[in-house]
Design an enzyme around this catalytic site. Sequence first.
Site, mmCIF file in Angstrom:
data_model
loop_
_atom_site.group_PDB
_atom_site.id
_atom_site.type_symbol
_atom_site.label_atom_id
_atom_site.label_comp_id
_atom_site.label_asym_id
_atom_site.label_seq_id
_atom_site.Cartn_x
_atom_site.Cartn_y
_atom_site.Cartn_z
ATOM 1 N N ASP A 13 0.815 -1.217 0.000
ATOM 2 C CA ASP A 13 0.000 0.000 0.000
ATOM 3 C C ASP A 13 0.847 1.266 0.000
ATOM 4 O OD1 ASP A 13 -2.266 -1.695 0.269
ATOM 5 O OD2 ASP A 13 -1.861 -1.799 2.423
ATOM 6 N N LYS A 16 2.305 2.088 -5.168
ATOM 7 C CA LYS A 16 3.076 1.613 -6.340
ATOM 8 C C LYS A 16 2.317 1.844 -7.638
ATOM 9 C CE LYS A 16 3.292 -2.416 -4.455
ATOM 10 N NZ LYS A 16 2.870 -2.055 -3.085
ATOM 11 N N GLY A 40 -4.229 -4.422 -4.379
ATOM 12 C CA GLY A 40 -5.295 -3.553 -4.872
ATOM 13 C C GLY A 40 -4.743 -2.197 -5.203
ATOM 14 N N HIS A 41 -5.135 -1.658 -6.334
ATOM 15 C CA HIS A 41 -4.784 -0.274 -6.597
ATOM 16 C C HIS A 41 -5.967 0.417 -7.252
ATOM 17 C CE1 HIS A 41 -3.203 -2.587 -10.066
ATOM 18 N NE2 HIS A 41 -3.800 -1.645 -10.737
ATOM 19 N N GLN A 225 2.421 -5.805 -3.117
ATOM 20 C CA GLN A 225 2.822 -5.853 -1.710
ATOM 21 C C GLN A 225 4.172 -5.135 -1.480
ATOM 22 O OE1 GLN A 225 1.794 -9.258 -3.011
ATOM 23 N NE2 GLN A 225 -0.260 -8.614 -2.556
HETATM 24 P P1 IMP Z 1 -2.387 -12.837 1.986
HETATM 25 O O1 IMP Z 1 -1.463 -12.245 0.968
HETATM 26 O O2 IMP Z 1 -3.826 -12.641 1.660
HETATM 27 O O3 IMP Z 1 -2.047 -14.262 2.306
HETATM 28 O O4 IMP Z 1 -2.166 -12.030 3.357
HETATM 29 C C1 IMP Z 1 -0.958 -12.094 4.095
HETATM 30 C C2 IMP Z 1 -0.634 -10.747 4.690
HETATM 31 O O5 IMP Z 1 -0.284 -9.853 3.640
HETATM 32 C C3 IMP Z 1 -1.775 -10.075 5.444
HETATM 33 O O6 IMP Z 1 -1.239 -9.342 6.527
HETATM 34 C C4 IMP Z 1 -2.366 -9.140 4.421
HETATM 35 O O7 IMP Z 1 -3.031 -8.046 5.022
HETATM 36 C C5 IMP Z 1 -1.097 -8.683 3.715
HETATM 37 N N1 IMP Z 1 -1.310 -8.222 2.339
HETATM 38 C C6 IMP Z 1 -1.495 -8.970 1.223
HETATM 39 N N2 IMP Z 1 -1.621 -8.182 0.141
HETATM 40 C C7 IMP Z 1 -1.495 -6.921 0.574
HETATM 41 C C8 IMP Z 1 -1.488 -5.650 -0.097
HETATM 42 O O8 IMP Z 1 -1.614 -5.535 -1.312
HETATM 43 N N3 IMP Z 1 -1.328 -4.579 0.707
HETATM 44 C C9 IMP Z 1 -1.147 -4.671 2.044
HETATM 45 N N4 IMP Z 1 -1.129 -5.820 2.696
HETATM 46 C C10 IMP Z 1 -1.300 -6.931 1.975
#
Ligand code: IMP
Length: 432
Positions: A13, A16, A40-41, A225
Amino acid sequence: MSAIIVVGTQWGDEGKGRVVDGLAREAQLVARFNGGDNAGHTVVAEGHTLKLHLTPSGILYPTATCLIGAGVVVNPERLISEMDELAALGVDTSPAHLKLSAAAHIILPTHRALDGAREEARGQTALGTTKRGIGPVYADKAARVNLRAGDMARPEHFAERVAESVQAHNRRLKEQYGAETLSPQPIAAQYYEYARRLIPHLVDGSALVGRALAAGKTVLCEGAQGLLLDLDHGTYPYVTSSSVVSGGALAGLGFGPQQVSRIIGVVKAYTTRVGAGPFLTELLDETGEQIRKVGNEYGTTTGRPRRCGWLDLVILRYAVRVNGLDELALTKLDVLSGLEQLKIAVAYERDGERVQPSVAEYFPAEFGVKALAEWRPVYEELPGWADDITGVRDRADLPAAAQEYVARIEELVGVPVTFIGVGPEREQAIRQ
Ligand code: IMP
Protein backbone atom coordinates in the site's frame (compact mmCIF):
# COMPACT_ATOMS: atom_id res chain seq x y z
CA MET A 1 17.04 -2.99 -23.77
CA SER A 2 15.91 -2.01 -20.33
CA ALA A 3 13.74 -3.26 -17.55
CA ILE A 4 12.54 -0.96 -14.78
CA ILE A 5 11.44 -2.69 -11.58
CA VAL A 6 9.05 -1.01 -9.14
CA VAL A 7 8.76 -2.57 -5.67
CA GLY A 8 7.18 -1.72 -2.33
CA THR A 9 9.57 -1.10 0.56
CA GLN A 10 7.21 -1.40 3.54
CA TRP A 11 4.13 -3.56 4.16
CA GLY A 12 2.41 -2.83 0.86
CA ASP A 13 0.00 0.00 0.00
CA GLU A 14 2.90 2.38 -0.65
CA GLY A 15 1.23 3.75 -3.79
CA LYS A 16 3.08 1.61 -6.34
CA GLY A 17 0.16 1.78 -8.80
CA ARG A 18 0.51 5.54 -8.87
CA VAL A 19 4.24 5.38 -9.58
CA VAL A 20 3.78 2.67 -12.23
CA ASP A 21 1.04 4.76 -13.80
CA GLY A 22 3.47 7.68 -14.13
CA LEU A 23 6.16 5.52 -15.73
CA ALA A 24 3.84 3.49 -17.95
CA ARG A 25 3.51 6.18 -20.58
CA GLU A 26 7.16 5.58 -21.50
CA ALA A 27 6.98 1.79 -21.39
CA GLN A 28 5.99 -0.59 -24.15
CA LEU A 29 5.28 -3.49 -21.80
CA VAL A 30 3.95 -3.33 -18.21
CA ALA A 31 4.22 -6.66 -16.44
CA ARG A 32 2.97 -7.71 -13.04
CA PHE A 33 5.28 -10.31 -11.48
CA ASN A 34 3.89 -11.57 -8.15
CA GLY A 35 0.86 -11.95 -5.90
CA GLY A 36 -2.76 -12.16 -6.90
CA ASP A 37 -5.98 -10.34 -6.17
CA ASN A 38 -4.82 -9.77 -2.58
CA ALA A 39 -3.25 -6.59 -3.99
CA GLY A 40 -5.29 -3.55 -4.87
CA HIS A 41 -4.78 -0.27 -6.60
CA THR A 42 -7.15 2.48 -7.48
CA VAL A 43 -7.29 3.91 -10.98
CA VAL A 44 -9.36 6.76 -12.27
CA ALA A 45 -10.63 6.24 -15.83
CA GLU A 46 -13.10 8.53 -17.58
CA GLY A 47 -13.91 10.12 -14.22
CA HIS A 48 -14.75 6.71 -12.72
CA THR A 49 -12.76 5.35 -9.81
CA LEU A 50 -11.94 1.68 -10.23
CA LYS A 51 -10.31 -0.63 -7.75
CA LEU A 52 -8.16 -3.10 -9.66
CA HIS A 53 -6.59 -6.17 -8.10
CA LEU A 54 -5.01 -8.13 -10.92
CA THR A 55 -4.82 -6.00 -14.02
CA PRO A 56 -1.43 -4.25 -14.34
CA SER A 57 -1.50 -0.52 -13.60
CA GLY A 58 -0.43 0.27 -17.19
CA ILE A 59 -3.82 -0.82 -18.57
CA LEU A 60 -4.97 2.76 -19.15
CA TYR A 61 -2.17 3.41 -21.65
CA PRO A 62 -3.02 2.06 -25.09
CA THR A 63 0.68 2.28 -26.00
CA ALA A 64 1.77 -0.28 -23.41
CA THR A 65 0.98 -3.98 -23.67
CA CYS A 66 0.10 -5.43 -20.26
CA LEU A 67 1.21 -8.84 -19.02
CA ILE A 68 0.18 -10.89 -16.02
CA GLY A 69 3.37 -12.87 -15.47
CA ALA A 70 4.21 -16.42 -14.44
CA GLY A 71 4.78 -15.43 -10.80
CA VAL A 72 1.20 -14.20 -10.42
CA VAL A 73 -1.66 -16.34 -9.11
CA VAL A 74 -4.87 -15.65 -10.99
CA ASN A 75 -8.46 -15.68 -9.86
CA PRO A 76 -10.07 -15.89 -13.33
CA GLU A 77 -13.42 -14.63 -12.12
CA ARG A 78 -11.80 -11.47 -10.80
CA LEU A 79 -9.73 -11.00 -13.94
CA ILE A 80 -12.76 -11.27 -16.20
CA SER A 81 -14.84 -8.90 -14.06
CA GLU A 82 -12.03 -6.31 -14.12
CA MET A 83 -11.74 -6.70 -17.88
CA ASP A 84 -15.49 -6.14 -18.23
CA GLU A 85 -15.47 -3.08 -15.96
CA LEU A 86 -12.58 -1.55 -17.85
CA ALA A 87 -14.07 -2.37 -21.25
CA ALA A 88 -17.33 -0.67 -20.21
CA LEU A 89 -15.29 2.51 -19.72
CA GLY A 90 -13.72 2.20 -23.14
CA VAL A 91 -10.37 0.83 -21.95
CA ASP A 92 -8.78 -1.69 -24.33
CA THR A 93 -8.65 -5.10 -22.63
CA SER A 94 -8.46 -7.07 -25.88
CA PRO A 95 -5.96 -9.94 -26.18
CA ALA A 96 -3.69 -7.58 -28.13
CA HIS A 97 -3.40 -5.31 -25.10
CA LEU A 98 -3.80 -7.62 -22.07
CA LYS A 99 -1.89 -10.88 -21.96
CA LEU A 100 -1.74 -13.71 -19.48
CA SER A 101 1.31 -15.90 -19.03
CA ALA A 102 0.53 -19.58 -19.60
CA ALA A 103 2.68 -20.34 -16.54
CA ALA A 104 0.61 -18.27 -14.09
CA HIS A 105 -1.18 -20.42 -11.51
CA ILE A 106 -4.96 -20.57 -11.16
CA ILE A 107 -6.85 -19.89 -7.93
CA LEU A 108 -9.91 -22.04 -7.24
CA PRO A 109 -12.80 -21.16 -4.88
CA THR A 110 -11.57 -23.97 -2.63
CA HIS A 111 -8.20 -22.21 -2.27
CA ARG A 112 -10.16 -19.29 -0.84
CA ALA A 113 -12.20 -21.60 1.39
CA LEU A 114 -8.98 -23.18 2.70
CA ASP A 115 -7.50 -19.73 3.36
CA GLY A 116 -10.54 -18.79 5.44
CA ALA A 117 -10.67 -22.13 7.27
CA ARG A 118 -6.97 -21.96 8.14
CA GLU A 119 -7.30 -18.41 9.44
CA GLU A 120 -10.26 -19.40 11.56
CA ALA A 121 -8.42 -22.41 12.94
CA ARG A 122 -5.53 -20.16 13.93
CA GLY A 123 -7.84 -18.14 16.22
CA GLN A 124 -5.81 -15.58 18.19
CA THR A 125 -2.74 -16.20 16.06
CA ALA A 126 -4.50 -15.54 12.73
CA LEU A 127 -2.28 -13.80 10.15
CA GLY A 128 -5.01 -11.46 8.97
CA THR A 129 -4.81 -12.62 5.35
CA THR A 130 -7.02 -11.16 2.63
CA LYS A 131 -8.72 -14.61 2.33
CA ARG A 132 -8.19 -14.59 -1.42
CA GLY A 133 -6.63 -18.06 -1.41
CA ILE A 134 -3.10 -16.74 -1.81
CA GLY A 135 -1.38 -18.94 0.80
CA PRO A 136 -3.10 -22.17 -0.31
CA VAL A 137 -2.50 -21.60 -4.05
CA TYR A 138 1.21 -20.87 -3.60
CA ALA A 139 1.43 -23.91 -1.28
CA ASP A 140 -0.12 -26.03 -4.04
CA LYS A 141 2.30 -24.47 -6.52
CA ALA A 142 5.24 -25.65 -4.41
CA ALA A 143 3.55 -29.04 -4.01
CA ARG A 144 3.24 -29.14 -7.83
CA VAL A 145 -0.47 -29.90 -7.94
CA ASN A 146 -1.95 -26.67 -9.34
CA LEU A 147 -3.58 -25.87 -12.62
CA ARG A 148 -1.84 -23.21 -14.66
CA ALA A 149 -3.32 -20.72 -17.06
CA GLY A 150 -1.88 -22.69 -20.01
CA ASP A 151 -4.07 -25.65 -19.00
CA MET A 152 -7.07 -23.59 -20.08
CA ALA A 153 -6.06 -24.14 -23.71
CA ARG A 154 -7.99 -27.44 -23.51
CA PRO A 155 -11.15 -26.30 -21.69
CA GLU A 156 -12.80 -29.75 -21.29
CA HIS A 157 -9.71 -31.29 -19.81
CA PHE A 158 -9.16 -28.14 -17.70
CA ALA A 159 -12.69 -28.40 -16.30
CA GLU A 160 -12.17 -32.07 -15.41
CA ARG A 161 -9.00 -31.23 -13.54
CA VAL A 162 -10.74 -28.35 -11.76
CA ALA A 163 -13.35 -30.82 -10.47
CA GLU A 164 -10.59 -33.18 -9.26
CA SER A 165 -8.74 -30.38 -7.48
CA VAL A 166 -11.93 -29.18 -5.80
CA GLN A 167 -12.55 -32.74 -4.57
CA ALA A 168 -9.02 -32.95 -3.18
CA HIS A 169 -9.46 -29.57 -1.46
CA ASN A 170 -12.83 -30.68 -0.10
CA ARG A 171 -11.17 -33.59 1.67
CA ARG A 172 -8.81 -31.16 3.37
CA LEU A 173 -11.61 -28.74 4.23
CA LYS A 174 -13.63 -31.52 5.84
CA GLU A 175 -10.97 -33.61 7.52
CA GLN A 176 -8.54 -30.93 8.61
CA TYR A 177 -10.89 -28.07 9.44
CA GLY A 178 -14.39 -29.57 9.69
CA ALA A 179 -15.39 -26.83 7.22
CA GLU A 180 -18.09 -26.71 4.54
CA THR A 181 -17.18 -28.30 1.22
CA LEU A 182 -17.94 -26.91 -2.24
CA SER A 183 -19.74 -28.67 -5.04
CA PRO A 184 -17.19 -29.56 -7.80
CA GLN A 185 -19.45 -29.66 -10.86
CA PRO A 186 -20.76 -26.06 -10.87
CA ILE A 187 -17.21 -24.82 -10.29
CA ALA A 188 -15.91 -26.96 -13.15
CA ALA A 189 -18.63 -25.55 -15.42
CA GLN A 190 -17.75 -21.99 -14.43
CA TYR A 191 -14.04 -22.58 -15.01
CA TYR A 192 -14.81 -24.07 -18.42
CA GLU A 193 -16.40 -20.74 -19.36
CA TYR A 194 -13.50 -18.75 -17.88
CA ALA A 195 -11.07 -20.84 -19.90
CA ARG A 196 -12.93 -20.22 -23.15
CA ARG A 197 -12.91 -16.50 -22.41
CA LEU A 198 -9.24 -16.29 -21.47
CA ILE A 199 -7.65 -18.57 -24.10
CA PRO A 200 -7.01 -15.70 -26.56
CA HIS A 201 -5.02 -13.87 -23.85
CA LEU A 202 -2.58 -16.74 -23.21
CA VAL A 203 1.05 -16.15 -24.14
CA ASP A 204 4.52 -17.36 -23.33
CA GLY A 205 5.17 -14.49 -20.93
CA SER A 206 8.92 -14.93 -20.66
CA ALA A 207 9.24 -14.96 -24.47
CA LEU A 208 7.14 -11.78 -24.69
CA VAL A 209 9.40 -10.01 -22.19
CA GLY A 210 12.53 -11.36 -23.88
CA ARG A 211 11.40 -10.17 -27.32
CA ALA A 212 10.54 -6.72 -25.98
CA LEU A 213 13.95 -6.35 -24.30
CA ALA A 214 15.78 -7.62 -27.37
CA ALA A 215 13.96 -5.02 -29.47
CA GLY A 216 15.18 -2.24 -27.16
CA LYS A 217 11.79 -1.63 -25.59
CA THR A 218 11.16 -0.56 -22.00
CA VAL A 219 9.59 -3.22 -19.80
CA LEU A 220 8.09 -1.94 -16.59
CA CYS A 221 7.91 -4.65 -13.92
CA GLU A 222 5.21 -4.03 -11.37
CA GLY A 223 5.46 -5.64 -7.94
CA ALA A 224 2.59 -6.14 -5.52
CA GLN A 225 2.82 -5.85 -1.71
CA GLY A 226 6.03 -4.69 0.01
CA LEU A 227 9.34 -6.03 1.31
CA LEU A 228 8.16 -6.87 4.82
CA LEU A 229 5.42 -9.07 3.35
CA ASP A 230 8.00 -10.98 1.28
CA LEU A 231 7.93 -14.73 1.88
CA ASP A 232 11.70 -14.95 2.45
CA HIS A 233 12.68 -11.51 3.75
CA GLY A 234 9.54 -10.24 5.47
CA THR A 235 8.28 -10.56 9.01
CA TYR A 236 7.53 -14.29 8.67
CA PRO A 237 4.99 -15.78 9.30
CA TYR A 238 3.12 -12.45 8.96
CA VAL A 239 3.86 -12.29 5.27
CA THR A 240 2.27 -13.07 1.96
CA SER A 241 3.30 -16.18 0.01
CA SER A 242 5.18 -14.72 -2.94
CA SER A 243 8.49 -13.10 -3.77
CA VAL A 244 7.91 -9.39 -3.48
CA VAL A 245 11.50 -8.16 -3.91
CA SER A 246 13.22 -6.97 -7.11
CA GLY A 247 14.70 -10.45 -7.61
CA GLY A 248 11.12 -11.72 -7.72
CA ALA A 249 10.62 -9.75 -10.93
CA LEU A 250 13.31 -11.78 -12.65
CA ALA A 251 11.93 -15.09 -11.40
CA GLY A 252 8.29 -14.08 -11.86
CA LEU A 253 8.70 -12.85 -15.43
CA GLY A 254 11.64 -14.92 -16.65
CA PHE A 255 14.51 -12.65 -17.69
CA GLY A 256 18.07 -12.03 -16.55
CA PRO A 257 19.49 -9.41 -14.15
CA GLN A 258 21.79 -7.75 -16.70
CA GLN A 259 18.70 -6.33 -18.43
CA VAL A 260 17.66 -4.23 -15.44
CA SER A 261 18.34 -0.51 -15.78
CA ARG A 262 16.48 0.98 -12.79
CA ILE A 263 15.10 -0.36 -9.54
CA ILE A 264 12.67 1.99 -7.84
CA GLY A 265 11.50 1.51 -4.26
CA VAL A 266 8.17 3.08 -3.37
CA VAL A 267 7.94 4.37 0.18
CA LYS A 268 5.06 6.11 1.88
CA ALA A 269 6.08 9.20 3.92
CA TYR A 270 4.91 7.26 7.00
CA THR A 271 4.29 3.54 7.58
CA THR A 272 1.11 1.45 7.38
CA ARG A 273 0.32 -2.20 7.80
CA VAL A 274 -2.85 -4.28 7.36
CA GLY A 275 -3.15 -7.56 9.16
CA ALA A 276 -1.34 -8.86 12.20
CA GLY A 277 2.37 -8.90 13.03
CA PRO A 278 5.09 -6.66 14.45
CA PHE A 279 5.16 -2.94 13.66
CA LEU A 280 7.76 -1.09 15.71
CA THR A 281 6.81 2.49 14.86
CA GLU A 282 3.04 1.97 15.14
CA LEU A 283 1.08 4.91 16.57
CA LEU A 284 -1.85 3.88 18.71
CA ASP A 285 -2.75 7.47 19.58
CA GLU A 286 -4.44 10.49 18.03
CA THR A 287 -1.58 11.11 15.62
CA GLY A 288 -2.05 7.60 14.22
CA GLU A 289 -5.77 8.28 13.90
CA GLN A 290 -5.14 11.59 12.13
CA ILE A 291 -2.79 9.93 9.63
CA ARG A 292 -5.36 7.18 8.99
CA LYS A 293 -8.10 9.73 8.38
CA VAL A 294 -6.16 12.21 6.28
CA GLY A 295 -4.37 9.48 4.34
CA ASN A 296 -7.60 7.46 3.90
CA GLU A 297 -5.77 4.42 5.15
CA TYR A 298 -8.34 1.69 4.62
CA GLY A 299 -7.54 -1.46 2.63
CA THR A 300 -8.40 -1.44 -1.11
CA THR A 301 -9.04 -5.18 -1.04
CA THR A 302 -10.68 -5.74 2.33
CA GLY A 303 -11.67 -2.24 3.53
CA ARG A 304 -9.89 -2.90 6.84
CA PRO A 305 -8.46 0.15 8.67
CA ARG A 306 -4.70 0.16 8.22
CA ARG A 307 -2.41 0.41 11.22
CA CYS A 308 -0.41 3.67 10.95
CA GLY A 309 2.95 4.81 12.31
CA TRP A 310 6.08 6.86 11.74
CA LEU A 311 8.46 6.32 8.87
CA ASP A 312 11.08 3.70 9.70
CA LEU A 313 14.44 4.19 8.04
CA VAL A 314 15.81 0.92 9.40
CA ILE A 315 13.22 -0.78 7.19
CA LEU A 316 14.05 1.50 4.30
CA ARG A 317 17.77 0.76 4.47
CA TYR A 318 16.90 -2.92 4.59
CA ALA A 319 14.80 -2.40 1.47
CA VAL A 320 17.71 -0.70 -0.28
CA ARG A 321 19.98 -3.65 0.48
CA VAL A 322 17.60 -6.49 -0.37
CA ASN A 323 16.26 -4.90 -3.56
CA GLY A 324 19.36 -3.02 -4.73
CA LEU A 325 17.35 0.18 -4.98
CA ASP A 326 18.63 2.99 -7.21
CA GLU A 327 15.86 5.46 -6.44
CA LEU A 328 13.05 6.14 -4.02
CA ALA A 329 9.56 7.30 -4.89
CA LEU A 330 8.13 8.99 -1.80
CA THR A 331 4.34 9.04 -1.72
CA LYS A 332 1.71 10.87 0.35
CA LEU A 333 3.99 13.53 1.77
CA ASP A 334 0.94 15.84 1.90
CA VAL A 335 -0.70 13.60 4.52
CA LEU A 336 1.90 14.77 7.07
CA SER A 337 1.04 18.46 6.55
CA GLY A 338 -0.31 19.98 9.75
CA LEU A 339 1.57 17.73 12.19
CA GLU A 340 3.66 19.92 14.47
CA GLN A 341 6.47 17.50 14.97
CA LEU A 342 7.50 14.44 12.99
CA LYS A 343 9.52 11.43 13.99
CA ILE A 344 11.57 9.03 11.93
CA ALA A 345 13.08 5.84 13.28
CA VAL A 346 16.80 5.92 12.55
CA ALA A 347 17.89 2.81 14.48
CA TYR A 348 16.63 0.18 16.90
CA GLU A 349 17.67 -0.51 20.46
CA ARG A 350 17.33 -3.50 22.74
CA ASP A 351 17.37 -3.33 26.55
CA GLY A 352 18.00 0.40 26.32
CA GLU A 353 21.17 -0.06 24.29
CA ARG A 354 21.85 0.46 20.65
CA VAL A 355 23.55 -2.77 19.89
CA GLN A 356 26.61 -2.54 17.69
CA PRO A 357 27.94 -3.31 15.20
CA SER A 358 25.80 -1.13 13.15
CA VAL A 359 22.27 -1.82 14.26
CA ALA A 360 21.37 1.02 11.96
CA GLU A 361 21.89 -1.23 8.95
CA TYR A 362 20.17 -4.16 10.44
CA PHE A 363 16.53 -5.10 10.30
CA PRO A 364 16.16 -8.21 12.46
CA ALA A 365 13.78 -10.13 10.20
CA GLU A 366 15.70 -13.38 9.81
CA PHE A 367 15.44 -14.31 13.46
CA GLY A 368 11.68 -14.00 13.41
CA VAL A 369 9.01 -11.94 15.05
CA LYS A 370 9.94 -12.98 18.61
CA ALA A 371 13.36 -11.39 18.19
CA LEU A 372 11.78 -8.35 16.57
CA ALA A 373 9.53 -7.86 19.60
CA GLU A 374 12.60 -7.17 21.76
CA TRP A 375 13.61 -4.13 19.74
CA ARG A 376 12.44 -0.54 20.12
CA PRO A 377 12.83 2.27 17.60
CA VAL A 378 15.25 5.12 18.21
CA TYR A 379 13.65 8.29 16.87
CA GLU A 380 14.97 11.48 15.43
CA GLU A 381 12.55 14.40 15.68
CA LEU A 382 12.03 16.79 12.82
CA PRO A 383 9.85 19.90 12.59
CA GLY A 384 6.55 19.61 10.78
CA TRP A 385 4.98 22.09 8.35
CA ALA A 386 1.54 23.64 8.34
CA ASP A 387 1.23 24.66 4.69
CA ASP A 388 -0.83 22.84 2.10
CA ILE A 389 1.70 21.33 -0.32
CA THR A 390 -0.69 19.77 -2.82
CA GLY A 391 -0.03 22.50 -5.39
CA VAL A 392 3.76 22.26 -5.23
CA ARG A 393 5.46 20.91 -8.37
CA ASP A 394 9.08 21.81 -7.64
CA ARG A 395 10.99 20.45 -4.69
CA ALA A 396 12.53 23.86 -4.01
CA ASP A 397 9.00 25.26 -3.45
CA LEU A 398 8.20 22.87 -0.60
CA PRO A 399 8.19 24.41 2.90
CA ALA A 400 11.69 24.28 4.43
CA ALA A 401 10.65 21.60 6.95
CA ALA A 402 9.27 19.35 4.18
CA GLN A 403 12.47 19.77 2.19
CA GLU A 404 14.43 18.85 5.29
CA TYR A 405 12.28 15.75 5.81
CA VAL A 406 13.01 14.51 2.29
CA ALA A 407 16.69 15.44 2.46
CA ARG A 408 17.11 13.63 5.79
CA ILE A 409 15.65 10.46 4.28
CA GLU A 410 18.09 10.66 1.37
CA GLU A 411 20.99 11.33 3.70
CA LEU A 412 20.25 8.49 6.10
CA VAL A 413 19.32 5.97 3.43
CA GLY A 414 21.85 6.95 0.79
CA VAL A 415 19.47 6.81 -2.18
CA PRO A 416 17.96 9.79 -4.05
CA VAL A 417 14.25 10.56 -3.92
CA THR A 418 13.23 11.09 -7.55
CA PHE A 419 9.45 11.31 -7.11
CA ILE A 420 7.40 12.95 -4.38
CA GLY A 421 3.63 12.48 -4.22
CA VAL A 422 1.87 15.57 -2.85
CA GLY A 423 -1.75 14.60 -3.55
CA PRO A 424 -3.88 11.82 -5.02
CA GLU A 425 -4.29 13.24 -8.53
CA ARG A 426 -2.02 12.15 -11.36
CA GLU A 427 -0.41 15.60 -11.69
CA GLN A 428 0.03 16.16 -7.94
CA ALA A 429 3.65 15.05 -7.89
CA ILE A 430 7.17 16.42 -7.96
CA ARG A 431 9.34 14.58 -10.51
CA GLN A 432 13.02 15.02 -11.08
P1 IMP B 1 -2.39 -12.84 1.99
O1 IMP B 1 -1.46 -12.25 0.97
O2 IMP B 1 -3.83 -12.64 1.66
O3 IMP B 1 -2.05 -14.26 2.31
O4 IMP B 1 -2.17 -12.03 3.36
C1 IMP B 1 -0.96 -12.09 4.09
C2 IMP B 1 -0.63 -10.75 4.69
O5 IMP B 1 -0.28 -9.85 3.64
C3 IMP B 1 -1.77 -10.07 5.44
O6 IMP B 1 -1.24 -9.34 6.53
C4 IMP B 1 -2.37 -9.14 4.42
O7 IMP B 1 -3.03 -8.05 5.02
C5 IMP B 1 -1.10 -8.68 3.71
N1 IMP B 1 -1.31 -8.22 2.34
C6 IMP B 1 -1.50 -8.97 1.22
N2 IMP B 1 -1.62 -8.18 0.14
C7 IMP B 1 -1.49 -6.92 0.57
C8 IMP B 1 -1.49 -5.65 -0.10
O8 IMP B 1 -1.61 -5.54 -1.31
N3 IMP B 1 -1.33 -4.58 0.71
C9 IMP B 1 -1.15 -4.67 2.04
N4 IMP B 1 -1.13 -5.82 2.70
C10 IMP B 1 -1.30 -6.93 1.97
